[in-house]
Design an enzyme around this catalytic site. Structure first.
Site, PDB file in Angstrom:
ATOM      1  N   CYS A   3       0.884  -1.166   0.000  1.00 29.96           N
ATOM      2  CA  CYS A   3       0.000   0.000   0.000  1.00 29.96           C
ATOM      3  C   CYS A   3       0.910   1.200   0.000  1.00 29.96           C
ATOM      4  O   CYS A   3       1.207   1.771   1.051  1.00 29.96           O
ATOM      5  CB  CYS A   3      -0.892   0.012   1.227  1.00 29.96           C
ATOM      6  SG  CYS A   3      -1.792  -1.520   1.428  1.00 29.96           S
ATOM      7  N   CYS A   4       1.372   1.562  -1.179  1.00 37.66           N
ATOM      8  CA  CYS A   4       2.537   2.435  -1.212  1.00 37.66           C
ATOM      9  C   CYS A   4       2.230   3.912  -1.263  1.00 37.66           C
ATOM     10  O   CYS A   4       3.107   4.708  -1.001  1.00 37.66           O
ATOM     11  CB  CYS A   4       3.404   2.081  -2.405  1.00 37.66           C
ATOM     12  SG  CYS A   4       2.542   2.324  -3.950  1.00 37.66           S
ATOM     13  N   ALA A   5       1.009   4.280  -1.642  1.00 34.24           N
ATOM     14  CA  ALA A   5       0.741   5.700  -1.842  1.00 34.24           C
ATOM     15  C   ALA A   5       0.965   6.486  -0.576  1.00 34.24           C
ATOM     16  O   ALA A   5       0.645   6.007   0.508  1.00 34.24           O
ATOM     17  CB  ALA A   5      -0.695   5.883  -2.315  1.00 34.24           C
ATOM     18  N   PRO A   6       1.471   7.696  -0.609  1.00 33.77           N
ATOM     19  CA  PRO A   6       1.945   8.444  -1.762  1.00 33.77           C
ATOM     20  C   PRO A   6       3.373   8.180  -2.170  1.00 33.77           C
ATOM     21  O   PRO A   6       3.931   8.929  -2.943  1.00 33.77           O
ATOM     22  CB  PRO A   6       1.802   9.886  -1.283  1.00 33.77           C
ATOM     23  CG  PRO A   6       2.080   9.805   0.170  1.00 33.77           C
ATOM     24  CD  PRO A   6       1.584   8.480   0.633  1.00 33.77           C
TER      25      PRO A   6
ATOM     26  N   GLY B  34       6.211   7.664  -0.054  1.00 32.94           N
ATOM     27  CA  GLY B  34       7.312   8.062   0.808  1.00 32.94           C
ATOM     28  C   GLY B  34       8.128   6.883   1.280  1.00 32.94           C
ATOM     29  O   GLY B  34       9.354   6.874   1.241  1.00 32.94           O
TER      30      GLY B  34
ATOM     31  N   ASP C 142      -0.638  -0.126  -5.140  1.00 33.55           N
ATOM     32  CA  ASP C 142      -1.673   0.516  -4.355  1.00 33.55           C
ATOM     33  C   ASP C 142      -3.007   0.270  -5.028  1.00 33.55           C
ATOM     34  O   ASP C 142      -3.077   0.146  -6.261  1.00 33.55           O
ATOM     35  CB  ASP C 142      -1.417   2.022  -4.221  1.00 33.55           C
ATOM     36  CG  ASP C 142      -2.212   2.599  -3.058  1.00 33.55           C
ATOM     37  OD1 ASP C 142      -1.680   2.604  -1.935  1.00 33.55           O
ATOM     38  OD2 ASP C 142      -3.358   3.023  -3.272  1.00 33.55           O
TER      39      ASP C 142
ATOM     40  N   ASP D 231      -5.360  -4.775  -6.112  1.00 33.89           N
ATOM     41  CA  ASP D 231      -5.836  -4.900  -4.742  1.00 33.89           C
ATOM     42  C   ASP D 231      -4.819  -5.767  -4.007  1.00 33.89           C
ATOM     43  O   ASP D 231      -4.459  -6.834  -4.473  1.00 33.89           O
ATOM     44  CB  ASP D 231      -7.219  -5.564  -4.762  1.00 33.89           C
ATOM     45  CG  ASP D 231      -7.813  -5.676  -3.381  1.00 33.89           C
ATOM     46  OD1 ASP D 231      -7.055  -5.658  -2.386  1.00 33.89           O
ATOM     47  OD2 ASP D 231      -9.048  -5.787  -3.292  1.00 33.89           O
TER      48      ASP D 231
ATOM     49  N   CYS E 161      -1.225   3.452  11.045  1.00 28.77           N
ATOM     50  CA  CYS E 161      -1.141   4.721  11.741  1.00 28.77           C
ATOM     51  C   CYS E 161      -2.324   4.839  12.683  1.00 28.77           C
ATOM     52  O   CYS E 161      -3.032   5.840  12.685  1.00 28.77           O
ATOM     53  CB  CYS E 161      -1.117   5.874  10.749  1.00 28.77           C
ATOM     54  SG  CYS E 161      -2.486   5.827   9.599  1.00 28.77           S
TER      55      CYS E 161
END
Lengths: 180, 805
Positions: B385-388, B390, B409, B436, B510
């Site tokens: 889940c790489c977005a954005p 960083g 993503d 997905d 997070c």
């Protein structure tokens, strides 16, 4: 994702050669490994061999980007160089232009470089030569085309355009939507 | 240039400056707390005399106050900003002191004081107890002195406070005054007032209320309509104070839950939280810490950025940015590339250095998972889940653009920012895809390391997105948790356990909720052949191993939690897994045996149990395996070999439990579970075929420990003999029935066994037709005690779970 056809390869290399002249071979045969150009949805991607293996598993519609995207082919099959090629091409480009800090602020917005913003320019730059624009701190800012040769640059008045903006790193923010 | 500012230094002497110019020192002195402390300052003779008179006067004042009873002290200056007739004396003083904000009244009071010697008796009367310096003779007629004197005298509030103290001391019993009308909803208990007062005399700040009385439930409605935030805030502080020392400060007849309930509602009102989220937070933190957490969420975290070492160095970047007018500092000892920006005269997201890709704006807590992942060069990494982008770019810079990163993503718009960021930062080894995450091992697997920054409810980044306070409820959290579990399992399956340099997975969110963090990790530990390893981050709070009624695996201590109020970074949770086997255990029944989170486990587990009655207790085994860290691995390997031989030896039998035993051992080692049977994996554990129907009693179904089995595993069979014979008889017929399937399964299993040995990158393991033999739950001696050790604590120690107070 497929390899480039002859025609496409020719067109692309022509464009690139305008900037890096005879150093083209260095792009392909890099010491790390062989790099290839692949076409994906009209975009030319510069990838290493290892990446190709992994990318082969990914279906075309799900693949968004691969390696570095050098540019894209327009509908009329002309090649447009993108800013993302900067890192790869900048070291090999012979003709460079340095611009002053004031112009450094305006260049990313897509503005052309005026004589007043010109700091330095490589000797023997011919007219309509592809150049890489640098800041005074040697940070590459983008690509350009010199509209005046070096000698002419000395003579021309301060408001004249000396370098046409082709691609600048402002596009990362201004054209984020079109990057993919 | 300019004189040095030294507020404590007095200007004395007959000089011009001493008299006329007040200057910055005295201006400042007026606001400095130390300025009011008479004893610490060197006072002029006049000031000393005045101070003496004041001391004298205050004693008299208290006496006069006493005599006056509760009559409002005459100490109401007409010039005082707030005089509320009818207020009791202390209240008046307090209000006066509190509401006085600017020195103008101070001035006036000073002048009054000074001028009283001019004979303004009426003012003195008005001052009354406050200022019975009637006899002051120190006025040398120099008005200009008043300005200077101002700095030396007490501020009016301090005068008031002094008077207060004197008055209190003198008239302790007169503390029948209730607290302010803000708090007073109903009758107070005056008697408890003084005791509370004396109890925390030292801490007394709110001088006018001696006891906090919890408003009754009915009063809540008042607040709902038009909450007075000041009042609510005050009440919050009071409740916390009471709760801190509940025994002494509680009000009679009010229980702790009432206080807690009230606190929760007040917090929800004051900080604008929804009830659900606040309830969850109340479960997580004790009250003082909870308030800190809530306060921290009101304030944004500092802006941090990460140097892109592919293009520059931190030192050079810092220099370049400082030249542009950015005020920054290195982030901390733990980061070699981080910088924290205090303020900036240029937009930090649009500097030429940013556009040239020299740095990336990234939260400090987002750098941690990549540090924990520790990618090496020439590896294959998956960022699910790489977005954005960083973390992906950080991985790339740690790998120095070698190897390959697959950045994936599920959200197409956010992928554009990934492309932009990766290109800008000069990342050349990334492939960006739009899948997905749950599709993953199917598309491509066998990565060396995987990073999963799972989508979560965002309760750790409330300071960035205050909408989270109200729009999250139970459904959202559970939905997130479900998605996270699925993603985590897919991620685990995409890791190649036999990778030479890797085999690691980092899971991070997070969020601070236990449902999304520890619970998900615990679930994965049960369902897959992974174990937790230390993250390598030496700071941060350890994850919970138990939380309220839940019990998690003890290795969860190696996970890390970060909070905004303790670490000044976004709330975060990081767990690092090591996959030790490429086989996927079958989902199933064993979970019930693992006890603790049985009822709390996701419903799909239970759903699986009934239909797949033959499901092995693989999860149980896995749990055991996981519990015993490295030890089982070795044992299993040893037993694997042994069992393999046995398998070969007994496969012809095909119907005895023995046949199933080796197959299970195989599975333990790392292949599909073909049938169930005893698992000689551990010396101390013997597994026995379990009755298929008796799923609920998995724990106790150490059945069918046939004599043959016991013969095989001498010394290990410590099972319950009583149960065995019974189940054995029941089991054997079943086993016989399954003989065929077992045989087939075993065959397949054997073939499968080759699989793990392959160093192949493809880590996809299809389910081999679910050979469902009777499951083997654990044996009583070692397993059950362990197992049973887990739930009972939950029952026994109700109070032992995470508690607020």
């Amino acid at each position: 994702m497929c390899p480039l056809t002859e025609e496409e390869t020719r067109v692309m290399f022509e464009k690139i050669t305008k900037y890096i002249w005879e150093n083209l071979q260095l792009l392909v045969d890099r010491p790390i490994g062989t790099y290839y150009f692949r076409l994906h949805n009209d975009r030319v991607c510069y990838v290493s061999e290892k990446m190709l293996k992994l990318a082969a598993n990914i279906s075309g519609d799900k693949l968004v980007s691969l390696g570095t995207c050098f540019g894209k082919f327009t509908k009329t099959h002309k090649f447009r160089l993108h800013i993302m090629a900067l890192d790869h091409l900048a070291p090999y480009v012979k003709y460079k232009v340095w611009i002053k800090p004031g112009a450094e602020q305006s260049f990313p917005y897509g503005n052309h470089v005026l004589k007043s913003g010109l700091g330095r320019i490589t000797e023997n730059t011919s007219q309509y030569q592809g150049v890489v624009v640098y800041s005074m701190a040697d940070i590459p800012l983008g690509f350009g085309v010199a509209v005046k040769s070096t000698q002419d640059c000395r003579k021309v008045d301060p408001m004249a355009i000396v370098v046409i903006h082709q691609a600048g790193f402002g596009e990362y923010i201004r054209h984020e939507e079109t990057l993919t | 240039m300019g004189r040095k500012l030294d507020p404590t230094k007095e200007k004395r002497g007959p000089g011009r400056k001493a008299r006329k110019q007040r200057g910055a020192e005295t201006e400042l002195a007026r606001f400095l707390p130390a300025a009011g402390d008479e004893n610490s300052k060197r006072l002029s003779s006049r000031a000393r005399k005045r101070a003496a008179k004041r001391r004298l006067g205050s004693v008299e004042a208290s006496k006069t106050n006493e005599s006056l009873g509760t009559k409002p002290s005459p100490g109401k200056l007409p010039k005082e900003a707030v005089q509320t007739p009818g207020k009791k004396g202390t209240q008046a003083l307090f209000n006066a002191a509190r509401d006085k904000k600017h020195p103008v009244p101070a001035h006036s009071s000073d002048e009054e004081e000074d001028s009283e010697d001019d004979g303004t008796v009426e003012q003195r009367d008005l001052w009354g107890s406050e200022d019975s310096d009637a006899d002051m003779v120190d006025d040398y007629g120099v008005d200009s002195d008043s300005e200077e004197a101002d700095g030396e005298e007490l501020l009016p509030i301090e005068r008031a406070a002094q008077k207060q103290k004197a008055w209190e001391a003198a008239a302790g019993a007169q503390w029948s005054e209730e607290e302010t009308d803000e708090e007073d909803e109903e009758g107070m208990s005056p008697e408890s007032g003084p005791t509370k007062d004396e109890a925390e005399g030292g801490l007394q700040i709110n001088v006018d209320e001696e006891e906090f009385v919890l408003p009754p439930a009915g009063e809540l409605d008042l607040d709902a309509q038009a909450p007075d935030l000041q009042r609510v805030h005050k009440r919050i502080q009071d409740i916390v104070g009471v709760l801190r020392d509940f025994g002494a400060q509680r009000e009679e007849g009010r229980s702790r839950p009432e206080y807690l309930g009230r606190l929760q509602k007040d917090l929800a009102t004051y900080y604008s939280y929804g009830d659900f989220l606040l309830g969850k937070l109340v479960e997580l933190f004790p009250a003082p810490e909870l308030i800190e957490f809530l306060e921290a969420n009101e304030v944004p975290r500092p802006i941090t950025l990460r140097t892109n070492t592919l293009k520059t160095r931190r030192r050079d970047l810092a220099q370049a940015l400082i030249n542009r007018g950015v005020n920054l500092d290195p982030l901390g000892k733990w980061s070699k590339t981080g910088l924290v920006v205090y303020d900036s005269s240029v937009p930090i997201g649009a500097t030429p250095e940013y556009l040239a890709g020299h740095y990336m704006l990234q939260g400090a807590s987002s750098m941690l998972p990549v540090m924990a992942l520790a990618p090496q060069e020439h590896e294959w990494i998956l960022d699910m889940c790489c977005a954005p982008g960083g973390k992906t770019s950080y991985i790339a810079q740690l790998m120095k653009n070698t190897g390959v990163i697959l950045a994936n993503d599920a959200n197409a718009e956010r992928l554009k920012s990934v492309v932009g960021n990766l290109h800008r930062l000069g990342v050349t080894n990334a492939i960006i895809s739009h899948y997905d995450g749950r599709q993953f091992p199917k598309v491509v697997g066998g990565f060396d390391r995987v990073l999963l920054d799972a989508p979560c409810s965002g309760t750790g980044i409330i300071s960035k997105d205050p909408a989270v306070k109200t729009n999250k409820d139970e459904k959202d959290v559970l939905r997130c948790a479900h998605l996270q579990k699925e993603l985590l399992l897919s991620a685990i399956d995409s890791v190649n356990a036999t990778s030479k340099t890797g085999g690691y997975l980092v899971y991070c969110t997070c969020s601070v909720m236990v449902e999304e963090n520890e619970w998900v990790v615990d679930y994965a530990l049960k369902k897959r052949s992974v174990r937790l390893v230390p993250t390598g981050l030496d700071f941060g709070q350890e994850g919970f191993t138990r939380f309220r009624e839940r019990r998690f695996h003890p290795t969860l201590r190696s996970t890390r939690r970060f909070y905004p109020h303790t670490h000044n970074m976004d709330g975060f949770f990081i767990a690092k897994f090591k996959k030790f086997s490429n086989s996927i255990p079958q989902a199933g029944t064993g979970n019930s045996a693992t006890g603790t989170s049985t009822d709390l486990d996701s419903p799909d587990l239970k759903g699986q149990i009934p239909p797949k009655s033959e499901n092995s207790s693989q999860p149980a085994k896995k749990a055991k395996v996981a519990t015993e860290a490295k030890q089982p691995l070795q044992k299993r390997q040893r037993s694997n070999k042994a069992s393999f031989q046995k398998l070969n030896g007994v496969s012809k039998g095909a119907e005895s439990e023995l046949c199933t035993v080796p197959s299970i051992t195989k599975v333990q080692a790392s292949s599909r579970l073909q049938g169930s049977s005893k698992l000689p994996g551990k010396a101390d554990v013997t597994r026995e075929p379990k009755m298929t129907g008796k799923l609920k009693k998995l724990r106790f179904s150490k059945k069918a420990a046939s004599p043959r089995q016991s013969a095989l595993f001498k010394g290990r069979d410590t099972g319950t003999p009583a149960v065995q014979p019974l189940s054995e008889t029941q089991a054997t017929p079943r086993l016989k029935d399954r003989g065929q399937t077992l045989g087939k399964a075993k065959g397949a299993g054997k073939a499968k066994q080759q699989f793990p040995e392959e160093p192949g990158k493809k880590a996809k393991f299809q389910d081999s037709g679910t050979p469902e033999g009777p499951q083997v739950p654990t044996q009583v001696p070692t397993v059950t005690p362990r197992r049973s050790g887990r739930p009972p604590p939950a029952k026994r120690r109700k109070g032992a779970s995470q508690q607020l107070f």
